[in-house]
Design a protein around this motif. Structure first.
Motif, PDB file in Angstrom:
ATOM      1  N   GLY A  37     -34.478   8.418   4.208  1.00 48.57           N
ATOM      2  CA  GLY A  37     -34.226   7.675   5.432  1.00 48.57           C
ATOM      3  C   GLY A  37     -34.539   8.532   6.642  1.00 48.57           C
ATOM      4  O   GLY A  37     -34.775   9.743   6.542  1.00 48.57           O
ATOM      5  N   VAL A  38     -34.540   7.917   7.804  1.00 45.38           N
ATOM      6  CA  VAL A  38     -34.827   8.645   9.040  1.00 45.38           C
ATOM      7  C   VAL A  38     -33.781   9.723   9.281  1.00 45.38           C
ATOM      8  O   VAL A  38     -34.098  10.845   9.675  1.00 45.38           O
ATOM      9  CB  VAL A  38     -34.896   7.673  10.238  1.00 45.38           C
ATOM     10  CG1 VAL A  38     -35.094   8.443  11.542  1.00 45.38           C
ATOM     11  CG2 VAL A  38     -36.022   6.662  10.055  1.00 45.38           C
ATOM     12  N   LYS A  39     -32.516   9.411   9.026  1.00 39.45           N
ATOM     13  CA  LYS A  39     -31.439  10.399   9.220  1.00 39.45           C
ATOM     14  C   LYS A  39     -31.658  11.617   8.328  1.00 39.45           C
ATOM     15  O   LYS A  39     -31.458  12.766   8.753  1.00 39.45           O
ATOM     16  CB  LYS A  39     -30.088   9.754   8.903  1.00 39.45           C
ATOM     17  CG  LYS A  39     -28.887  10.701   9.006  1.00 39.45           C
ATOM     18  CD  LYS A  39     -28.648  11.170  10.428  1.00 39.45           C
ATOM     19  CE  LYS A  39     -27.249  11.750  10.603  1.00 39.45           C
ATOM     20  NZ  LYS A  39     -26.938  12.892   9.725  1.00 39.45           N
ATOM     21  N   GLY A  40     -32.097  11.394   7.087  1.00 40.20           N
ATOM     22  CA  GLY A  40     -32.341  12.517   6.189  1.00 40.20           C
ATOM     23  C   GLY A  40     -33.451  13.425   6.684  1.00 40.20           C
ATOM     24  O   GLY A  40     -33.363  14.656   6.565  1.00 40.20           O
ATOM     25  N   GLU A 102     -28.286   1.540  23.698  1.00 41.59           N
ATOM     26  CA  GLU A 102     -27.785   1.448  22.330  1.00 41.59           C
ATOM     27  C   GLU A 102     -28.724   2.114  21.339  1.00 41.59           C
ATOM     28  O   GLU A 102     -28.292   2.818  20.418  1.00 41.59           O
ATOM     29  CB  GLU A 102     -27.586  -0.022  21.953  1.00 41.59           C
ATOM     30  CG  GLU A 102     -26.431  -0.697  22.672  1.00 41.59           C
ATOM     31  CD  GLU A 102     -26.386  -2.187  22.403  1.00 41.59           C
ATOM     32  OE1 GLU A 102     -27.241  -2.687  21.623  1.00 41.59           O
ATOM     33  OE2 GLU A 102     -25.509  -2.866  22.977  1.00 41.59           O
ATOM     34  N   ARG A 103     -30.025   1.903  21.534  1.00 40.83           N
ATOM     35  CA  ARG A 103     -30.989   2.484  20.604  1.00 40.83           C
ATOM     36  C   ARG A 103     -31.053   4.008  20.746  1.00 40.83           C
ATOM     37  O   ARG A 103     -31.165   4.730  19.757  1.00 40.83           O
ATOM     38  CB  ARG A 103     -32.373   1.866  20.832  1.00 40.83           C
ATOM     39  CG  ARG A 103     -32.427   0.349  20.687  1.00 40.83           C
ATOM     40  CD  ARG A 103     -32.407  -0.141  19.251  1.00 40.83           C
ATOM     41  NE  ARG A 103     -31.171   0.106  18.518  1.00 40.83           N
ATOM     42  CZ  ARG A 103     -30.051  -0.625  18.660  1.00 40.83           C
ATOM     43  NH1 ARG A 103     -30.020  -1.629  19.511  1.00 40.83           N
ATOM     44  NH2 ARG A 103     -28.986  -0.346  17.951  1.00 40.83           N
ATOM     45  N   VAL A 104     -31.001   4.500  21.989  1.00 43.74           N
ATOM     46  CA  VAL A 104     -30.995   5.952  22.195  1.00 43.74           C
ATOM     47  C   VAL A 104     -29.695   6.549  21.675  1.00 43.74           C
ATOM     48  O   VAL A 104     -29.693   7.618  21.047  1.00 43.74           O
ATOM     49  CB  VAL A 104     -31.193   6.296  23.684  1.00 43.74           C
ATOM     50  CG1 VAL A 104     -31.043   7.803  23.915  1.00 43.74           C
ATOM     51  CG2 VAL A 104     -32.566   5.835  24.159  1.00 43.74           C
ATOM     52  N   ASP A 105     -28.575   5.872  21.919  1.00 46.07           N
ATOM     53  CA  ASP A 105     -27.283   6.351  21.411  1.00 46.07           C
ATOM     54  C   ASP A 105     -27.326   6.535  19.899  1.00 46.07           C
ATOM     55  O   ASP A 105     -26.821   7.533  19.359  1.00 46.07           O
ATOM     56  CB  ASP A 105     -26.172   5.355  21.760  1.00 46.07           C
ATOM     57  CG  ASP A 105     -25.843   5.339  23.251  1.00 46.07           C
ATOM     58  OD1 ASP A 105     -26.296   6.244  23.969  1.00 46.07           O
ATOM     59  OD2 ASP A 105     -25.142   4.402  23.678  1.00 46.07           O
ATOM     60  N   GLU A 106     -27.933   5.568  19.208  1.00 49.01           N
ATOM     61  CA  GLU A 106     -28.009   5.631  17.752  1.00 49.01           C
ATOM     62  C   GLU A 106     -28.809   6.854  17.299  1.00 49.01           C
ATOM     63  O   GLU A 106     -28.395   7.579  16.385  1.00 49.01           O
ATOM     64  CB  GLU A 106     -28.647   4.359  17.200  1.00 49.01           C
ATOM     65  CG  GLU A 106     -28.770   4.351  15.685  1.00 49.01           C
ATOM     66  CD  GLU A 106     -29.425   3.089  15.150  1.00 49.01           C
ATOM     67  OE1 GLU A 106     -29.278   2.818  13.950  1.00 49.01           O
ATOM     68  OE2 GLU A 106     -30.086   2.373  15.933  1.00 49.01           O
ATOM     69  N   MET A 107     -29.952   7.088  17.941  1.00 53.87           N
ATOM     70  CA  MET A 107     -30.781   8.222  17.533  1.00 53.87           C
ATOM     71  C   MET A 107     -30.132   9.547  17.904  1.00 53.87           C
ATOM     72  O   MET A 107     -30.242  10.530  17.169  1.00 53.87           O
ATOM     73  CB  MET A 107     -32.173   8.097  18.162  1.00 53.87           C
ATOM     74  CG  MET A 107     -32.936   6.838  17.767  1.00 53.87           C
ATOM     75  SD  MET A 107     -32.868   6.470  15.989  1.00 53.87           S
ATOM     76  CE  MET A 107     -33.705   7.903  15.295  1.00 53.87           C
ATOM     77  N   TYR A 108     -29.446   9.580  19.036  1.00 50.09           N
ATOM     78  CA  TYR A 108     -28.749  10.808  19.429  1.00 50.09           C
ATOM     79  C   TYR A 108     -27.649  11.126  18.418  1.00 50.09           C
ATOM     80  O   TYR A 108     -27.469  12.291  18.030  1.00 50.09           O
ATOM     81  CB  TYR A 108     -28.169  10.653  20.834  1.00 50.09           C
ATOM     82  CG  TYR A 108     -27.592  11.935  21.390  1.00 50.09           C
ATOM     83  CD1 TYR A 108     -28.387  12.808  22.138  1.00 50.09           C
ATOM     84  CD2 TYR A 108     -26.257  12.274  21.179  1.00 50.09           C
ATOM     85  CE1 TYR A 108     -27.858  13.997  22.643  1.00 50.09           C
ATOM     86  CE2 TYR A 108     -25.735  13.452  21.675  1.00 50.09           C
ATOM     87  CZ  TYR A 108     -26.531  14.306  22.407  1.00 50.09           C
ATOM     88  OH  TYR A 108     -25.999  15.482  22.903  1.00 50.09           O
ATOM     89  N   ALA A 109     -26.923  10.096  17.991  1.00 55.10           N
ATOM     90  CA  ALA A 109     -25.869  10.302  16.996  1.00 55.10           C
ATOM     91  C   ALA A 109     -26.440  10.823  15.679  1.00 55.10           C
ATOM     92  O   ALA A 109     -25.748  11.525  14.933  1.00 55.10           O
ATOM     93  CB  ALA A 109     -25.110   8.999  16.766  1.00 55.10           C
ATOM     94  N   MET A 110     -27.698  10.505  15.398  1.00 57.32           N
ATOM     95  CA  MET A 110     -28.363  10.991  14.187  1.00 57.32           C
ATOM     96  C   MET A 110     -28.788  12.454  14.315  1.00 57.32           C
ATOM     97  O   MET A 110     -29.169  13.074  13.323  1.00 57.32           O
ATOM     98  CB  MET A 110     -29.603  10.147  13.891  1.00 57.32           C
ATOM     99  CG  MET A 110     -29.308   8.803  13.274  1.00 57.32           C
ATOM    100  SD  MET A 110     -30.891   7.992  12.845  1.00 57.32           S
ATOM    101  CE  MET A 110     -30.318   6.655  11.824  1.00 57.32           C
ATOM    102  N   GLY A 111     -28.772  12.978  15.532  1.00 52.97           N
ATOM    103  CA  GLY A 111     -29.156  14.368  15.730  1.00 52.97           C
ATOM    104  C   GLY A 111     -30.407  14.576  16.554  1.00 52.97           C
ATOM    105  O   GLY A 111     -30.860  15.708  16.736  1.00 52.97           O
TER     106      GLY A 111
END
Length: 235
Positions: A37-40, A102-111
């Protein structure tokens, strides 16, 4: 690529276009990344002691987003209908801005701590949503974009944002001062790029000039690793 970049001492590894389900929607397309996944992938970049980045194009607003949020999220309208050519977002629309946050928040939370923001669109004559002239509408929408960028810095002081804009558009100082790095061209041929670099330094500090090129034995059109001679593969 991540392993090699880390070994060479790269400080940032940015995932280009393709990490998302669709341009303008910005949901991670996890199925493209071999079970991680993207997070990985982002986690792996960080494990290699590099800053993880992703590509965005904040001003893109697909028609599906209008169906979800309403037609006022689009910049270009004619007789209350959205113009068909690659719709752009209205950066003065609170609904559109909230969606981007919201979309930037999500990616920031992913690192993610690096964003390469692109802009590959043509604005045409402009927008008249607020009773202004088309040119005035473009100026005001552009200013709203810069205000959005600045608000991201306020929210995330450690976030680095690059201005790509089709590989060097919007390289005026009014825009440059809002970004850490400015792409100087989409040119990849290192022989042809020397004049681009020299010219870029006439209007931007060298420490902000982003250079895309890299040495490669074939042109983009010819690029197929299976066709390379063995000695070139080793290089």
């Amino acid at each position: 690529l991540i392993d090699r970049a880390s070994a060479l001492g790269a400080e940032v590894f940015c995932i280009d276009d393709g990490w998302q389900t669709k341009q303008g929607l910005w949901y991670p397309a996890d199925s493209k990344f071999e079970g991680l996944g993207v997070k990985g992938i982002i986690d792996y970049i960080r494990q290699k002691n590099m800053i993880a980045g992703v590509w965005f194009e904040f001003e893109t607003a697909p028609l599906e987003l209008g169906e979800q949020l309403g037609q006022d999220i689009f910049l270009f309208r004619h007789d209350a209908m959205v113009t068909p050519h690659r719709p752009l977002g209205n950066l003065r629309s609170e609904k559109f801005l909230n969606y981007l946050y919201e979309r930037v928040d999500e990616m920031y939370a992913m690192g993610v701590r690096y964003i390469k923001n692109d802009h590959n669109n043509g604005e045409g004559v402009g927008g008249t949503l607020y009773g202004e002239s088309p040119a005035e509408g473009l100026i005001n929408n552009g200013n709203a974009l810069l205000q959005f960028i600045d608000s991201l810095y306020e929210k995330y002081p450690d976030l680095i944002i690059e201005n790509c804009a089709g590989g060097a558009k919007r390289s005026d100082w009014g825009t440059l001062k809002h970004f850490h790095i400015q792409s100087t061209s989409d040119q990849e041929d290192y022989v042809k790029y020397t004049s681009v670099i020299a010219g870029s330094l006439a209007f931007m500090p060298p420490e902000t000039a982003g250079i895309w090129c890299y040495p490669y034995p074939l042109s983009f059109e010819e690029r197929n690793l299976s066709d390379l001679p063995e000695e070139k593969k080793e290089e």
